[in-house]
Write a protein that holds these residues in place. Structure first.
Motif, short mmCIF file in Angstrom:
data_model
loop_
_atom_site.label_atom_id
_atom_site.label_comp_id
_atom_site.label_asym_id
_atom_site.label_seq_id
_atom_site.Cartn_x
_atom_site.Cartn_y
_atom_site.Cartn_z
N LYS A 34 42.00 -37.74 -9.96
CA LYS A 34 40.85 -38.05 -9.12
C LYS A 34 41.14 -37.95 -7.62
O LYS A 34 40.20 -37.96 -6.82
CB LYS A 34 40.34 -39.46 -9.44
N ARG A 35 42.42 -37.87 -7.25
CA ARG A 35 42.74 -37.94 -5.83
C ARG A 35 43.55 -36.75 -5.31
O ARG A 35 43.65 -36.57 -4.10
CB ARG A 35 43.50 -39.24 -5.53
N SER A 36 44.14 -35.98 -6.18
CA SER A 36 45.01 -34.89 -5.73
C SER A 36 44.25 -33.58 -5.59
O SER A 36 43.10 -33.45 -6.03
CB SER A 36 46.19 -34.72 -6.70
N GLY A 37 44.91 -32.60 -4.98
CA GLY A 37 44.29 -31.32 -4.70
C GLY A 37 44.31 -30.37 -5.88
O GLY A 37 44.81 -30.69 -6.96
N ASP A 38 43.74 -29.17 -5.63
CA ASP A 38 43.64 -28.14 -6.68
C ASP A 38 44.80 -27.17 -6.66
O ASP A 38 45.06 -26.49 -7.64
CB ASP A 38 42.34 -27.37 -6.49
N MET A 39 45.49 -27.08 -5.50
CA MET A 39 46.63 -26.18 -5.38
C MET A 39 47.73 -26.87 -4.60
O MET A 39 47.47 -27.61 -3.64
CB MET A 39 46.22 -24.89 -4.67
N MET A 40 48.97 -26.67 -5.02
CA MET A 40 50.13 -27.27 -4.38
C MET A 40 50.91 -26.20 -3.63
O MET A 40 51.26 -25.16 -4.20
CB MET A 40 51.04 -27.92 -5.42
N VAL A 41 51.19 -26.47 -2.35
CA VAL A 41 51.97 -25.56 -1.52
C VAL A 41 53.41 -26.07 -1.50
O VAL A 41 53.66 -27.21 -1.11
CB VAL A 41 51.40 -25.49 -0.09
N ILE A 42 54.35 -25.24 -1.92
CA ILE A 42 55.75 -25.66 -2.08
C ILE A 42 56.60 -25.04 -0.98
O ILE A 42 56.84 -23.82 -0.98
CB ILE A 42 56.28 -25.25 -3.46
N PRO A 88 32.23 -19.08 2.55
CA PRO A 88 32.44 -19.49 3.95
C PRO A 88 33.50 -20.57 4.17
O PRO A 88 34.26 -20.49 5.12
CB PRO A 88 31.06 -20.00 4.36
N LYS A 89 33.56 -21.57 3.33
CA LYS A 89 34.56 -22.64 3.51
C LYS A 89 35.06 -23.08 2.14
O LYS A 89 34.69 -24.12 1.62
CB LYS A 89 33.99 -23.82 4.29
N ALA A 90 35.92 -22.28 1.58
CA ALA A 90 36.40 -22.54 0.22
C ALA A 90 37.38 -23.71 0.18
O ALA A 90 37.50 -24.39 -0.84
CB ALA A 90 37.05 -21.30 -0.35
N ILE A 91 38.11 -23.93 1.27
CA ILE A 91 39.10 -25.01 1.32
C ILE A 91 38.52 -26.17 2.13
O ILE A 91 38.19 -26.03 3.30
CB ILE A 91 40.42 -24.52 1.94
N LEU A 92 38.39 -27.31 1.48
CA LEU A 92 37.85 -28.50 2.13
C LEU A 92 38.90 -29.25 2.94
O LEU A 92 38.59 -29.82 3.99
CB LEU A 92 37.26 -29.45 1.07
N SER A 93 40.14 -29.24 2.46
CA SER A 93 41.21 -29.99 3.12
C SER A 93 42.55 -29.46 2.66
O SER A 93 42.67 -28.91 1.56
CB SER A 93 41.11 -31.48 2.77
N ASP A 94 43.57 -29.62 3.53
CA ASP A 94 44.94 -29.26 3.14
C ASP A 94 45.86 -30.46 3.30
O ASP A 94 47.01 -30.32 3.69
CB ASP A 94 45.44 -28.05 3.93
N ALA A 95 45.38 -31.63 2.97
CA ALA A 95 46.14 -32.87 3.14
C ALA A 95 47.37 -32.89 2.24
O ALA A 95 47.30 -32.57 1.06
CB ALA A 95 45.26 -34.08 2.82
N GLY A 96 48.52 -33.26 2.84
CA GLY A 96 49.73 -33.47 2.06
C GLY A 96 50.23 -32.24 1.33
O GLY A 96 50.73 -32.35 0.20
N SER A 97 50.11 -31.07 1.95
CA SER A 97 50.55 -29.81 1.32
C SER A 97 49.83 -29.54 0.01
O SER A 97 50.34 -28.87 -0.88
CB SER A 97 52.08 -29.81 1.09
N GLN A 98 48.61 -30.07 -0.10
CA GLN A 98 47.75 -29.79 -1.25
C GLN A 98 46.42 -29.27 -0.73
O GLN A 98 45.89 -29.79 0.26
CB GLN A 98 47.53 -31.04 -2.10
N LEU A 99 45.91 -28.27 -1.38
CA LEU A 99 44.63 -27.68 -0.98
C LEU A 99 43.53 -28.17 -1.90
O LEU A 99 43.63 -28.08 -3.13
CB LEU A 99 44.72 -26.15 -1.05
#
Length: 537
Positions: free
Chosen positions: A454-462, A383-394
Motif C-alpha cells: 500500500k505504500r511502496s512504489g511500482d519500480m525500484m531503482v538500484i 504527460p506525467k506517467a511518474i507521480l513521485s520518485d521518493a526513496g529510489s522508488q518510482l
C-alpha cells in the motif's frame, strides 16, 4: 481454628509458589541506538576508546559481529521501526522517512499526525507527531501487555521519529527536541501536559548553555590518524561556517537546531534520559523500558562523512559518555539492567574520498522523474506517467497510462532503458519482477522485505556499489550494500554472558531476542528469529 490456619497456610504457600513461577526479568531494559553508526566504528577507533564505554560492552557483553539490515531502504525511520517491531517495512509499513501517498497525492512523513497537538513546544507542527503510521506493535507494547500495563515505556531522541517509533503505540511517553525552543517536547498522543520533572529540566535551559560552547577536538588534532586531514573538499561546512574545519562555533543567535551538529547534542540527550529515569522512577516496580537514540552522529555525519576527524572525535566523546552512563546505571540498578546497543543504518564513504584514493565511487541523482516524464511524454504520449520518485522508488500513474492506451510494459521498458544508461545505476526492476525473483535470492529478499503493497512504489531503482545519491560531498545511506547495512549489535548486563558470534544475523532478529529474554510475546508483525547464542545456557 486449626482448619482455618491450615487453609491460610496453604493459600500463602500457593501464593509464594505462584510468585516463584513468575519469570525473572531485569528492572530496566535500555535500548541504545546510535544513528548512522557503521559497525567498523567499534574497531576503527578502538585503541583510543576508554575502558568503560564501547570496550566494556565488548569485553563484558555479547557482540553479534555480522548483524545486517535485511531490507531496503536503510534509513532512520525504517531502522528504528525494524529494531523494535522485529519486522521490515513489508510488515510494519515504515517504508522510509517519508513516502508518496496515492490517495492524497502528497508526501507523508512517517510520524506526522494532524490529529494530535504539541505538548511543551512553541510550534503546533513540531509536536504533531505520533506512531499512528506504524502497523505493528513494538517490544515496549508487548512488555506493557505482558505485565498487565504495569511496565512503563519511554522513548527519547533529538529526532521525533527516533523517539516515537521505538516507543510504540502504547508507550507512556516519547520525547524529542524542539529546534525553536531548545526544549524536549511531546504530543497529545501520550499526555495532556509535560510531567513536572520534564518542565523543570527544560527550565534549566541546558541547550542554551551548550550551544555557546565551541566544538574543539578532545585530543591534539595531529593525533587523529584514523581520519583524513581536517580540511577536505568533500566535507560540507556546517550552517553558518565557511569551511568544514575545527574549531566549530554554534552560538549564532538562538538557532537551537545547530546543537544537533555538536557532540553536546549527545550530552543533552543523555542528560534528559537520566532525568526521565529519575523522574519516572523507572525500574522501581515492574520491568520498564527506555528506548534511547543518539541522533547527532547522523546529523553531523551527513556533512562530514565517515572519514572525517569530526566523526572520530564524535565517537571518542560518545564513548566517554556511554561509559559514564553505564557506571551511573551500575550505581542505580547494580546487575539488574539489560542493554542492547545497535544502529539504524551505516553510511557510504564520501565519493570525493573514494575518488581521491582511486576507489569506485561517484555521485548520481537517482530517480530523475522530470527528465523521465519528458521522455515518456515525447515518445509514448503520456504527460506525467511518474507521480513521485521518493526513496529510489518510482510511483507510476497507472490510471493515466491506461487512459492513454499505452501498455504499462512499454512505459516500464522506456524507464528502464533511460535509467540503465546512467553509469551510477546498476539496474531497475518492477514490483512484479521483484515478486518473481528478478535479482539473486539474497538481494531479492532484501527488496521484498522493504516493499509494502500500500505504500511502496511500482519500480525500484538500484544504484551501483559506491554510488551516492546527490553530490560527491558528505555522506548518505539507504542502499543494500554493507557500508549502509552492516551495523553493531552488542548485548550487555542482566542475563548476558560474554561472547561473540560471527553468524549472519538480521536487524529484525533483535526484537525476538529481547522478547525471549523478557519472556513476553513478540511484536505482532515480527518476522525475526531469536539469536540463541545470546540466551546463554
Amino acid at each position: 481454628m486449626k482448619t482455618h490456619t491450615t487453609l491460610l497456610l496453604a493459600i500463602l504457600l500457593a501464593g509464594n509458589s505462584l510468585l516463584a513461577q513468575q519469570p525473572e526479568r531485569p528492572k530496566l531494559v535500555v535500548g541504545i541506538m546510535i544513528d548512522q553508526m557503521r559497525w567498523d566504528y567499534l574497531y576503527r577507533y578502538y585503541n583510543r576508546y576508554g575502558n568503560t564505554g564501547f570496550k566494556r560492552l565488548l569485553r563484558e557483553g555479547f557482540s553479534c559481529e555480522q548483524t545486517m539490515i535485511d531490507y531496503v531502504p536503510s534509513v532512520t525511520a525504517s531502522g528504528h521501526a525494524a529494531v523494535y517491531t522485529g519486522a521490515g517495512p513489508a510488515m510494519n509499513g515504515i517504508v522510509g522517512n517519508d513516502w508518496y501517498d496515492r490517495q492524497t497525492g502528497k508526501s507523508v512523513y512517517c510520524v506526522y499526525d494532524s490529529a494530535v497537538n504539541t505538548i511543551g513546544g512553541a510550534s503546533p507542527t513540531a509536536g504533531g507527531m505520533s506512531p499512528r503510521h506504524l502497523m505493528s506493535t513494538t517490544i515496549g507494547d508487548e512488555l506493557r501487555i505482558g505485565t498487565g500495563f504495569q511496565s512503563r515505556v519511554v522513548g527519547i531522541a533529538l529526532k521525533d521519529r527516533a523517539a516515537i517509533l521505538p516507543a510504540g503505540h502504547g508507550a507512556n511517553a516519547a520525547f524529542w527536541y524542539d529546534d525553536a525552543t531548545g526544549n524536549f517536547i511531546t504530543s497529545s498522543w501520550y499526555m495532556d501536559s509535560l510531567p513536572a520533572w520534564a518542565t523543570a529540566f527544560n527550565k534549566e535551559q541546558r541547550a542554551a548553555s551548550y550551544i555557546q560552547q565551541p566544538w574543539k577536538t578532545l585530543f591534539p588534532l595531529a593525533s587523529y590518524t584514523a581520519s583524513t586531514a581536517d580540511d577536505k573538499h568533500y566535507e560540507v561546512p556546517l550552517p553558518g561556517e565557511d569551511k568544514p574545519v575545527f574549531i566549530h562555533q554554534f552560538n549564532k543567535g538562538k538557532d537551537y537546531g545547530l546543537l544537533k551538529y555538536s557532540p553536546l547534542g549527545n550530552t543533552l540527550t543523555l542528560d534528559f534520559a537520566k532525568a526521565a529515569i529519575q523522574g519516572y522512577a523507572l525500574g522501581s516496580t515492574a520491568t520498564d523500558m527506555l528506548a534511547l537514540s543518539f541522533s547527532t552522529p547522523d546529523i553531523a555525519g551527513h556533512s562530514f562523512g565517515p572519514d572525517a576527524i569530526e566523526m572520530e572525535d564524535m565517537y571518542l566523546r560518545l564513548d566517554k559518555e556511554l561509559g559514564e552512563f553505564l557506571t551511573w546505571l551500575d550505581q542505580r540498578y547494580g546487575n539488574d539492567y539489560l542493554v542492547f546497543l545497535t544502529a539504524d543504518h551505516g553510511a557510504i564513504n564520501s565519493p570525493g574520498f573514494l575518488q581521491d584514493h582511486r576507489l569506485p565511487g561517484r555521485a548520481e541523482k537517482i530517480g530523475r522523474a522530470a527528465a523521465l516524464n519528458e521522455a515518456i511524454s515525447k515518445q509514448l504520449g503520456v504527460p506525467k506517467a511518474i507521480l513521485s520518485d521518493a526513496g529510489s522508488q518510482l510511483y507510476l500513474d497507472t490510471a493515466a497510462i491506461r487512459k492513454a492506451g499505452v501498455p504499462l510494459a512499454s512505459v516500464q521498458q522506456l524507464i528502464k532503458a533511460q535509467l540503465k544508461a546512467m553509469p551510477g545505476i546498476a539496474d531497475v526492476m518492477t514490483a512484479e519482477e521483484m515478486h518473481n525473483g528478478y535479482l539473486p535470492a539474497l538481494f531479492n529478499d532484501i527488496y521484498l522485505n522493504g516493499w509494502h503493497a500500500k505504500r511502496s512504489g511500482d519500480m525500484m531503482v538500484i544504484p551501483a556499489p559506491g554510488v551516492k545519491n546527490g553530490s560527491i560531498m558528505g555522506t548518505t545511506h539507504g542502499t543494500m550494500y554493507p557500508y549502509d547495512t552492516h551495523i553493531p549489535l552488542i548485548w550487555f548486563g542482566w542475563g548476558i554472558s560474554h561472547g561473540v558470534s560471527y553468524r549472519n544475523i538480521g536487524m529484525t532478529d533483535i526484537a525476538a531476542t529481547v522478547c525471549a529474554l523478557l519472556r513476553i510475546q513478540m511484536p505482532g508483525g515480527s518476522t525475526g528469529k531469536v539469536i540463541t547464542e545470546v540466551m546463554g545456557k
